[in-house]
Motif scaffolding. Sequence first.
Motif, PDB file in Angstrom:
ATOM      1  N   PRO A  84      12.462  -4.113   6.565  1.00  0.00           N
ATOM      2  CA  PRO A  84      11.340  -4.684   7.316  1.00  0.00           C
ATOM      3  C   PRO A  84      10.245  -3.666   7.662  1.00  0.00           C
ATOM      4  CG  PRO A  84      13.411  -5.464   8.227  1.00  0.00           C
ATOM      5  CD  PRO A  84      13.751  -4.409   7.202  1.00  0.00           C
ATOM      6  N   ALA A  85      10.557  -2.394   7.664  1.00  0.00           N
ATOM      7  CA  ALA A  85       9.541  -1.372   7.941  1.00  0.00           C
ATOM      8  C   ALA A  85       8.519  -1.269   6.805  1.00  0.00           C
ATOM      9  CB  ALA A  85      10.201  -0.010   8.165  1.00  0.00           C
ATOM     10  N   ILE A 120       4.039  -0.795  -0.172  1.00  0.00           N
ATOM     11  CA  ILE A 120       4.351  -1.668   0.950  1.00  0.00           C
ATOM     12  C   ILE A 120       4.143  -3.107   0.503  1.00  0.00           C
ATOM     13  CG2 ILE A 120       3.802   0.030   2.738  1.00  0.00           C
ATOM     14  CD1 ILE A 120       1.079  -1.468   3.100  1.00  0.00           C
ATOM     15  N   PHE A 121       4.589  -4.029   1.327  1.00  0.00           N
ATOM     16  CA  PHE A 121       4.462  -5.452   1.034  1.00  0.00           C
ATOM     17  C   PHE A 121       3.544  -6.082   2.069  1.00  0.00           C
ATOM     18  CE2 PHE A 121       8.189  -4.019  -0.996  1.00  0.00           C
ATOM     19  CZ  PHE A 121       8.505  -4.885  -2.034  1.00  0.00           C
ATOM     20  N   VAL A 122       2.566  -6.869   1.618  1.00  0.00           N
ATOM     21  CA  VAL A 122       1.683  -7.626   2.498  1.00  0.00           C
ATOM     22  C   VAL A 122       1.621  -9.054   1.974  1.00  0.00           C
ATOM     23  CG1 VAL A 122       0.285  -5.632   3.189  1.00  0.00           C
ATOM     24  CG2 VAL A 122      -0.419  -7.000   1.221  1.00  0.00           C
ATOM     25  N   GLU A 148       3.270  -6.427  -3.449  1.00  0.00           N
ATOM     26  CA  GLU A 148       3.664  -5.035  -3.310  1.00  0.00           C
ATOM     27  C   GLU A 148       2.531  -4.177  -3.866  1.00  0.00           C
ATOM     28  OE1 GLU A 148       7.317  -2.056  -4.689  1.00  0.00           O
ATOM     29  OE2 GLU A 148       7.309  -4.154  -5.330  1.00  0.00           O
ATOM     30  N   VAL A 149       2.046  -3.260  -3.033  1.00  0.00           N
ATOM     31  CA  VAL A 149       0.880  -2.459  -3.403  1.00  0.00           C
ATOM     32  C   VAL A 149       0.996  -1.080  -2.755  1.00  0.00           C
ATOM     33  CG1 VAL A 149      -0.502  -3.347  -1.461  1.00  0.00           C
ATOM     34  CG2 VAL A 149      -1.662  -2.533  -3.507  1.00  0.00           C
ATOM     35  N   ALA A 150       0.374  -0.094  -3.359  1.00  0.00           N
ATOM     36  CA  ALA A 150       0.348   1.247  -2.769  1.00  0.00           C
ATOM     37  C   ALA A 150      -0.536   1.223  -1.526  1.00  0.00           C
ATOM     38  CB  ALA A 150      -0.188   2.262  -3.774  1.00  0.00           C
ATOM     39  N   PRO A 151      -0.084   1.856  -0.434  1.00  0.00           N
ATOM     40  CA  PRO A 151      -0.897   1.853   0.789  1.00  0.00           C
ATOM     41  C   PRO A 151      -2.298   2.432   0.576  1.00  0.00           C
ATOM     42  CG  PRO A 151       1.230   2.919   1.181  1.00  0.00           C
ATOM     43  CD  PRO A 151       1.169   2.566  -0.267  1.00  0.00           C
ATOM     44  N   ALA A 152      -2.427   3.457  -0.245  1.00  0.00           N
ATOM     45  CA  ALA A 152      -3.753   4.048  -0.491  1.00  0.00           C
ATOM     46  C   ALA A 152      -4.694   3.036  -1.133  1.00  0.00           C
ATOM     47  CB  ALA A 152      -3.628   5.292  -1.358  1.00  0.00           C
ATOM     48  N   ASP A 167      -1.474   0.314  10.117  1.00  0.00           N
ATOM     49  CA  ASP A 167      -0.587   1.214  10.839  1.00  0.00           C
ATOM     50  C   ASP A 167      -0.246   2.397   9.943  1.00  0.00           C
ATOM     51  OD1 ASP A 167       1.151   1.640  13.302  1.00  0.00           O
ATOM     52  OD2 ASP A 167       2.585   1.884  11.665  1.00  0.00           O
ATOM     53  N   GLU A 168      -0.347   3.603  10.518  1.00  0.00           N
ATOM     54  CA  GLU A 168      -0.161   4.827   9.735  1.00  0.00           C
ATOM     55  C   GLU A 168       1.243   4.966   9.146  1.00  0.00           C
ATOM     56  OE1 GLU A 168       0.723   7.819  13.491  1.00  0.00           O
ATOM     57  OE2 GLU A 168      -1.223   7.868  12.551  1.00  0.00           O
ATOM     58  N   SER A 169       2.207   4.209   9.630  1.00  0.00           N
ATOM     59  CA  SER A 169       3.559   4.274   9.057  1.00  0.00           C
ATOM     60  C   SER A 169       3.566   3.862   7.592  1.00  0.00           C
ATOM     61  CB  SER A 169       4.538   3.406   9.848  1.00  0.00           C
ATOM     62  OG  SER A 169       4.222   2.021   9.700  1.00  0.00           O
ATOM     63  N   ALA A 170       2.572   3.051   7.180  1.00  0.00           N
ATOM     64  CA  ALA A 170       2.492   2.607   5.785  1.00  0.00           C
ATOM     65  C   ALA A 170       2.357   3.781   4.822  1.00  0.00           C
ATOM     66  CB  ALA A 170       1.312   1.660   5.605  1.00  0.00           C
ATOM     67  N   LEU A 171       1.727   4.850   5.288  1.00  0.00           N
ATOM     68  CA  LEU A 171       1.475   5.987   4.416  1.00  0.00           C
ATOM     69  C   LEU A 171       2.750   6.737   4.040  1.00  0.00           C
ATOM     70  CD1 LEU A 171      -1.770   7.308   6.143  1.00  0.00           C
ATOM     71  CD2 LEU A 171      -1.552   5.696   4.225  1.00  0.00           C
ATOM     72  N   GLY A 172       3.842   6.439   4.713  1.00  0.00           N
ATOM     73  CA  GLY A 172       5.114   7.079   4.409  1.00  0.00           C
ATOM     74  C   GLY A 172       5.868   6.415   3.261  1.00  0.00           C
TER      75      GLY A 172
END
Length: 165
Positions: free
Chosen positions: A49-50, A131-133, A143-147, A122-127
């Motif tokens: 979920p993170a 991520i999924f949106v 699913e896509v790269a946070p950048a 949220d900056e946690s995405a950069l880790g």
Amino acid sequence: MAKKMASQGTPATAALTAAGVPFVVHPYAHDPSAPSYGLEAAEVLGIDPARVFKTLMVEVEGRLAVGVVPVSGSLDLKAVAGALGAKKASMADPKAAERRTGYVLGGISPLGQRQPSPTVLDESALGFETIFVSGGRRGLDIEVAPADLVRLTRAVTAAIGSAKD
């Protein structure tokens, strides 16, 4: 990552395709009685979920804005306001959010919105590598790269999420 499948087309996937950004669509059978659409997606897709982020519309000084935070937590309204140079924010009226984005609640994507709004991720995405949106409808995640998400939405990143109690 693969490109979108034509049968899953939404304004969000169209925006990614037009920008030449790699992404993967993850459709799933949505249960309308699920108490949390984001946690439902994480569970059904077997994702931490993170790494699954929800898109929330807020009102900041009379303007609509977007906060994108992990589904495992909640949006810190004061933090999102600060990230946008304001003192306070409140959750947007659901109907105003739907009109502004062109999406229904539970399916609002940060991508491909009818009228883009200032966005804070949220900056946690950069880790994470990806991520999924929301893909623009209930039962569809992207699913896509946070950048890439930051670049396409012109988002700022900040610590705007807080753990659920």
